[in-house]
Structure formats: structure tokens, C-alpha cells
Design a protein around this motif. Structure first.
Motif, short mmCIF file in Angstrom:
data_model
loop_
_atom_site.label_atom_id
_atom_site.label_comp_id
_atom_site.label_asym_id
_atom_site.label_seq_id
_atom_site.Cartn_x
_atom_site.Cartn_y
_atom_site.Cartn_z
N ARG A 128 25.05 118.73 -71.78
CA ARG A 128 25.45 118.31 -70.43
C ARG A 128 25.70 119.50 -69.52
O ARG A 128 25.34 119.49 -68.35
CB ARG A 128 26.70 117.44 -70.49
N GLU A 129 26.39 120.51 -70.05
CA GLU A 129 26.78 121.66 -69.24
C GLU A 129 25.64 122.65 -69.05
O GLU A 129 25.61 123.40 -68.10
CB GLU A 129 27.95 122.39 -69.90
N GLY A 130 24.74 122.68 -70.00
CA GLY A 130 23.68 123.69 -69.98
C GLY A 130 24.15 124.93 -70.74
O GLY A 130 25.31 125.05 -71.11
N ALA A 131 23.26 125.82 -70.95
CA ALA A 131 23.56 127.07 -71.66
C ALA A 131 22.80 128.21 -71.00
O ALA A 131 21.74 128.00 -70.42
CB ALA A 131 23.14 126.95 -73.13
N THR A 132 23.35 129.38 -71.09
CA THR A 132 22.64 130.57 -70.63
C THR A 132 21.65 130.94 -71.72
O THR A 132 22.03 131.06 -72.89
CB THR A 132 23.62 131.73 -70.39
N ILE A 133 20.39 131.08 -71.37
CA ILE A 133 19.35 131.43 -72.34
C ILE A 133 18.72 132.73 -71.89
O ILE A 133 18.25 132.83 -70.75
CB ILE A 133 18.29 130.30 -72.44
N THR A 134 18.72 133.72 -72.77
CA THR A 134 18.10 135.01 -72.46
C THR A 134 16.92 135.22 -73.39
O THR A 134 16.85 134.62 -74.46
CB THR A 134 19.12 136.15 -72.63
N SER A 135 16.01 136.06 -73.00
CA SER A 135 14.85 136.40 -73.83
C SER A 135 14.59 137.89 -73.75
O SER A 135 14.85 138.52 -72.72
CB SER A 135 13.60 135.64 -73.33
N ALA A 136 14.09 138.45 -74.83
CA ALA A 136 13.76 139.88 -74.87
C ALA A 136 12.57 140.07 -75.80
O ALA A 136 12.31 139.25 -76.69
CB ALA A 136 14.94 140.69 -75.38
N ARG A 137 11.85 141.15 -75.60
CA ARG A 137 10.72 141.51 -76.45
C ARG A 137 11.23 142.16 -77.73
O ARG A 137 12.13 143.00 -77.70
CB ARG A 137 9.82 142.47 -75.70
N GLY A 138 10.64 141.77 -78.88
CA GLY A 138 10.99 142.39 -80.16
C GLY A 138 10.33 143.74 -80.32
O GLY A 138 9.45 144.11 -79.55
N ASN A 139 10.72 144.46 -81.33
CA ASN A 139 10.22 145.82 -81.54
C ASN A 139 9.11 145.89 -82.59
O ASN A 139 8.96 146.91 -83.23
CB ASN A 139 11.37 146.74 -81.97
N ASP A 140 8.35 144.81 -82.83
CA ASP A 140 7.30 144.94 -83.85
C ASP A 140 5.94 145.04 -83.26
O ASP A 140 5.59 145.00 -82.22
CB ASP A 140 7.29 143.78 -84.86
#
Length: 131
Positions: free
Chosen positions: A119-131
Motif C-alpha cells: 500500500r505504501e510503496g517501497a523505494t527501489i534502487t538498481s545498480a550495475r554488477g561488477n561481472d
């Protein structure tokens, strides 16, 4: 809090999702180009909510000394006129419960942890991996 990893296994849209101890398969139905080998993403979304629903209500009932018998929840989703997701839960218990007990369970289910986050939502982050 929680951590999972998803890995493709080379079969179209099929992926293995695991937490180190358990694994589930995610896939799309054949109508969307998958093989139907596992639940689709929105089914997994509903599965998370249904698991939290069942576990929370079972914990609450045990704390109160209430017998739920076999508990079952049916969840479905639709879109409203503004294209927002609407999730509907129908709760069942094989044991006989009073109207007051059902009313309390319906109040408790509105406050489960996953219900609140959805209901409230969530902060979603994304980043590139190191492989």
C-alpha cells in the motif's frame, strides 16, 4: 531483512529464484512466450501477499487461542479505471469462528507487513554488477 537472487537457466523466460535455502521457478505463460514452468511475476506478487496474510493470521489466532482449522486465502488482481492495481482477498477458515472473530481477523489482515509495504510503496534502487 530479506534477500533473493534470480538466475536465468537458459530456457526462454524461465528463471530460478532462491534465497540460499529454498528455490522457486518463475516463468511466463505460453501465451506470453514462456513455457508456464512456474508462476508469473504478478502471481509471485500475490503469492508474497497471500503468504504474509496466512502466516500473520495464523500467528494472531494462535496468540488468541483461536482455532482456524485449515486456513485458505484466495487472491486476485485487476486494474481500476485509472489503471491502478486492485488486489482482492477472500479469506476462509474451516473452523467455526464468530462474527466478532472474523471482524478482528479482517482488521488484522489490513496491517500485515506485506500489505503495508504494498500500500505504501517501497523505494527501489538498481545498480550495475561488477561481472
Amino acid at each position: 531483512m530479506a534477500q533473493v537472487q534470480i538466475v536465468s537457466d537458459g530456457i526462454n523466460y524461465r528463471h530460478r529464484i532462491g534465497n540460499g535455502a529454498h528455490e522457486v521457478i518463475a516463468d511466463e505463460p505460453a501465451t506470453l512466450g514462456g513455457h508456464g514452468a512456474g508462476m508469473a511475476p504478478f502471481e509471485l506478487y500475490l503469492a508474497a501477499l497471500s503468504a504474509c496474510t496466512a502466516i500473520t493470521l495464523r500467528m494472531y489466532a494462535e496468540k488468541k487461542g483461536w482455532d482456524l482449522g485449515e486456513f485458505r486465502a484466495e487472491l486476485s488482481s485487476t486494474r481500476d479505471a485509472e489503471d491502478r492495481l486492485v488486489v482482492h482477498r477472500i479469506l476462509h477458515a474451516s473452523a467455526t469462528l464468530s462474527d466478532a472473530q472474523w471482524q478482528r481477523l479482517l482488521e488484522v489482515v489490513e496491517k500485515t507487513p506485506v500489505t503495508r509495504v504494498m500500500r505504501e510503496g517501497a523505494t527501489i534502487t538498481s545498480a550495475r554488477g561488477n561481472d
